[in-house]
Design an enzyme around this catalytic site. Sequence first.
Site, PDB file in Angstrom:
ATOM      1  N   HIS A  99      33.957  38.955  37.715  1.00 12.65           N
ATOM      2  CA  HIS A  99      35.003  38.597  38.665  1.00 12.65           C
ATOM      3  C   HIS A  99      34.470  38.611  40.093  1.00 12.65           C
ATOM      4  CE1 HIS A  99      34.980  42.992  38.731  1.00 12.65           C
ATOM      5  NE2 HIS A  99      35.609  42.947  39.904  1.00 12.65           N
ATOM      6  N   HIS A 259      30.634  39.770  40.023  1.00 14.67           N
ATOM      7  CA  HIS A 259      29.962  40.985  39.569  1.00 14.67           C
ATOM      8  C   HIS A 259      30.635  41.540  38.325  1.00 14.67           C
ATOM      9  CE1 HIS A 259      33.052  42.281  42.464  1.00 14.67           C
ATOM     10  NE2 HIS A 259      33.136  43.409  41.769  1.00 14.67           N
TER      11      HIS A 259
END
Length: 303
Positions: A99, A259
Amino acid sequence: MTAQLSATVAKLGAGIGARIDGVRLGGDLPDHVVAEVRAALLAHKVVFFRDQHHLDDAGQLAFARLLGQPTLAHPTVKGESHTNVLAIDSDQGRANSWHTDVTFVDRVPAISILRAVELPPYGGNTVWANTARAYDELPVALKALVDRLWAVHTNLYDYAGDVDATRIGGVDVKEQAYRQEFESLRYETEHPVVRVHPETGERVLLLGHFVKRIVGVSSAESKAIFELLQNRVTRLENTVRWQWADGDVAVWDNRATQHYGVDDYDNARRRLHRITIAGDVPVSVDGVASTTRVGDAAHFSEL
């Protein structure tokens, strides 16, 4: 403490990531060091600092203010020790999916700053991916398609649903309470799948697990397009993996990365504190700004 003359930047991979040495983070960094840190951040997308044991929430916040205006901790989740600090705590859930932070609002944060507070004895690494490089490496035909696509992002997602369903004894009470707070206000925002980075001018893919659907296509087509592009973002050659140690701080360009916090530390505790820096409303390649469908994030950060 003597002020740093300059930062030393060590590249960690061809596509993303750098370690910055010789800098003691805080609110008293000289302007030229702040400029060096920012330049490294824009070039490498995520930068890491070791041995920042002196930092607490106040020091982290003072450093954050050198990079921009801190937002509230979260649009729906309250900060614990400070209104600008969000605890990323394994006791409240494990967001082990790809996300970009807070894309469900119109004003996507520009920068995120994450500090290790309590680490498990093993595992718990975080992986970042470069969404600008992912776009650059798309075939020309795919670029022509995605340049005109839009996606609806929402905070009412179900990335942890499979984990909850298989957990013995049902959903953890702390995690359920956190989830309810996370979803206490509903947000939906329509973003371009490709946004223009406001500082570098790069085109970047704006996706991740907050995406609900691609606009204007069927659900099956939406899923296929999303997976096609998301797989491009998360190719191993486009990522960097950081093994956390006490005193570590990571700073990333939230406009050009995704990440993933790896859930591989069994029942151990993992806690990191995050501060985000206010960003702007994404703009498509043809100059159209993102549109809020549900919710007002004015309390989260000013534009």
